[in-house]
Write a protein that holds these residues in place. Structure first.
Motif, mmCIF file in Angstrom:
data_model
loop_
_atom_site.group_PDB
_atom_site.id
_atom_site.type_symbol
_atom_site.label_atom_id
_atom_site.label_comp_id
_atom_site.label_asym_id
_atom_site.label_seq_id
_atom_site.Cartn_x
_atom_site.Cartn_y
_atom_site.Cartn_z
ATOM 1 N N LEU A 42 -6.849 11.821 -24.674
ATOM 2 C CA LEU A 42 -6.742 13.174 -24.154
ATOM 3 C C LEU A 42 -5.264 13.521 -24.008
ATOM 4 N N GLY A 43 -4.515 12.562 -23.524
ATOM 5 C CA GLY A 43 -3.087 12.764 -23.330
ATOM 6 C C GLY A 43 -2.431 11.487 -22.861
ATOM 7 N N TRP A 44 -1.185 11.600 -22.502
ATOM 8 C CA TRP A 44 -0.390 10.488 -21.996
ATOM 9 C C TRP A 44 0.759 11.100 -21.226
ATOM 10 N N VAL A 45 1.378 10.295 -20.401
ATOM 11 C CA VAL A 45 2.510 10.783 -19.626
ATOM 12 C C VAL A 45 3.687 9.856 -19.884
ATOM 13 N N CYS A 46 4.823 10.460 -20.153
ATOM 14 C CA CYS A 46 6.074 9.722 -20.328
ATOM 15 C C CYS A 46 6.968 9.994 -19.129
ATOM 16 N N ALA A 47 7.549 8.938 -18.572
ATOM 17 C CA ALA A 47 8.548 9.057 -17.511
ATOM 18 C C ALA A 47 9.889 8.683 -18.116
ATOM 19 N N ARG A 48 10.887 9.535 -17.880
ATOM 20 C CA ARG A 48 12.212 9.297 -18.455
ATOM 21 C C ARG A 48 13.292 9.384 -17.388
ATOM 22 N N ARG A 49 14.280 8.529 -17.570
ATOM 23 C CA ARG A 49 15.500 8.595 -16.771
ATOM 24 C C ARG A 49 16.648 8.692 -17.754
ATOM 25 N N ASP A 50 17.411 9.757 -17.654
ATOM 26 C CA ASP A 50 18.536 9.991 -18.575
ATOM 27 C C ASP A 50 18.107 9.849 -20.030
ATOM 28 N N GLY A 51 16.925 10.349 -20.359
ATOM 29 C CA GLY A 51 16.430 10.323 -21.732
ATOM 30 C C GLY A 51 15.733 9.046 -22.139
ATOM 31 N N GLU A 52 15.852 7.984 -21.338
ATOM 32 C CA GLU A 52 15.248 6.696 -21.684
ATOM 33 C C GLU A 52 13.829 6.614 -21.118
ATOM 34 N N LEU A 53 12.895 6.143 -21.945
ATOM 35 C CA LEU A 53 11.518 5.956 -21.501
ATOM 36 C C LEU A 53 11.470 4.793 -20.507
ATOM 37 N N VAL A 54 11.067 5.097 -19.265
ATOM 38 C CA VAL A 54 10.990 4.063 -18.226
ATOM 39 C C VAL A 54 9.575 3.909 -17.679
ATOM 40 N N GLY A 55 8.653 4.766 -18.131
ATOM 41 C CA GLY A 55 7.268 4.679 -17.699
ATOM 42 C C GLY A 55 6.356 5.385 -18.669
ATOM 43 N N PHE A 56 5.104 4.944 -18.688
ATOM 44 C CA PHE A 56 4.137 5.487 -19.643
ATOM 45 C C PHE A 56 2.734 5.212 -19.116
ATOM 46 N N VAL A 57 1.839 6.137 -19.300
ATOM 47 C CA VAL A 57 0.416 5.896 -19.046
ATOM 48 C C VAL A 57 -0.389 6.656 -20.097
ATOM 49 N N ASN A 58 -1.439 6.014 -20.572
ATOM 50 C CA ASN A 58 -2.326 6.570 -21.581
ATOM 51 C C ASN A 58 -3.586 7.070 -20.886
ATOM 52 N N VAL A 59 -4.066 8.251 -21.284
ATOM 53 C CA VAL A 59 -5.299 8.821 -20.735
ATOM 54 C C VAL A 59 -6.282 8.998 -21.889
ATOM 55 N N ALA A 60 -7.144 8.009 -22.055
ATOM 56 C CA ALA A 60 -8.190 8.084 -23.076
ATOM 57 C C ALA A 60 -9.335 8.930 -22.519
ATOM 58 N N TRP A 61 -10.259 9.309 -23.388
ATOM 59 C CA TRP A 61 -11.404 10.078 -22.891
ATOM 60 C C TRP A 61 -12.594 9.968 -23.816
ATOM 61 N N ASP A 62 -13.708 10.477 -23.351
ATOM 62 C CA ASP A 62 -14.944 10.418 -24.121
ATOM 63 C C ASP A 62 -15.186 11.702 -24.903
ATOM 64 N N GLY A 63 -14.237 12.620 -24.894
ATOM 65 C CA GLY A 63 -14.397 13.902 -25.572
ATOM 66 C C GLY A 63 -15.131 14.918 -24.718
ATOM 67 N N GLY A 64 -15.496 14.517 -23.514
ATOM 68 C CA GLY A 64 -16.237 15.401 -22.617
ATOM 69 C C GLY A 64 -15.575 15.492 -21.259
ATOM 70 N N VAL A 65 -16.252 14.948 -20.244
ATOM 71 C CA VAL A 65 -15.782 15.118 -18.868
ATOM 72 C C VAL A 65 -15.212 13.847 -18.244
ATOM 73 N N HIS A 66 -15.214 12.737 -18.975
ATOM 74 C CA HIS A 66 -14.705 11.477 -18.450
ATOM 75 C C HIS A 66 -13.386 11.111 -19.122
ATOM 76 N N ALA A 67 -12.379 10.855 -18.304
ATOM 77 C CA ALA A 67 -11.091 10.376 -18.806
ATOM 78 C C ALA A 67 -10.832 9.010 -18.181
ATOM 79 N N PHE A 68 -9.978 8.217 -18.823
ATOM 80 C CA PHE A 68 -9.769 6.832 -18.445
ATOM 81 C C PHE A 68 -8.285 6.497 -18.460
ATOM 82 N N ILE A 69 -7.805 5.942 -17.379
ATOM 83 C CA ILE A 69 -6.414 5.489 -17.303
ATOM 84 C C ILE A 69 -6.296 4.144 -17.996
ATOM 85 N N LEU A 70 -5.340 4.036 -18.913
ATOM 86 C CA LEU A 70 -5.062 2.783 -19.609
ATOM 87 C C LEU A 70 -3.549 2.572 -19.660
ATOM 88 N N ASP A 71 -3.148 1.333 -19.582
ATOM 89 C CA ASP A 71 -1.760 0.954 -19.858
ATOM 90 C C ASP A 71 -0.732 1.673 -18.989
#
Length: 131
Positions: A42-71
């Motif tokens: 569904l999406g993902w979130v990137c956290a950056r400090r001074d342009g450098e990737l310092v955090g990440f989370v993946n949001v998978a989903w079933d194509g409907g109403v359920h989303a899942f936090i991964l990684d």
């Protein structure tokens, strides 16, 4: 320290592979995260400090109403500074905006306080089959 958070932000595979290796204590792999998230998430979130990737989370989903936090990943020297909780908050916001009704997460026991106390998840009963 200023950290920015971006839903469906741009990233390089090498940066996520390095974070994943550090976060899950394994050698750096050559995973095509860009292909994976664009194809299955569904999406993902990137956290950056001074342009450098310092955090990440993946949001998978079933194509409907359920989303899942991964990684959920935060660079080691920046853990316990609130970045992980902000990543999850941005993931919640993105899933809610996509009209998901549920956001699931599973985790190792040592992360219980993080997901329940810092992020607001509630305990549920669930099942698991190790494959």
């Amino acid at each position: 320290m200023t950290i920015t958070y971006e839903w469906r932000g741009e990233f390089e595979n090498t940066a996520v592979n390095a974070l994943h290796a550090e976060g899950f204590n394994h050698r750096v792999l050559n995973i095509d995260w860009l292909e994976q998230v664009h194809r299955h998430s569904l999406g993902w979130v990137c956290a950056r400090r001074d342009g450098e990737l310092v955090g990440f989370v993946n949001v998978a989903w079933d194509g409907g109403v359920h989303a899942f936090i991964l990684d959920t990943l935060v660079r080691g020297d920046l853990r316990r500074s609130g970045i992980g909780a902000e990543l999850i908050a941005a993931a919640v916001q993105g899933a809610r905006a996509a009209q998901c009704e549920w956001l699931h997460v599973d985790f190792d026991g040592n992360l219980r306080a993080f997901y329940f106390d810092a992020c607001g998840f509630k305990p549920t009963e669930a099942g698991l089959i190790a494959l």
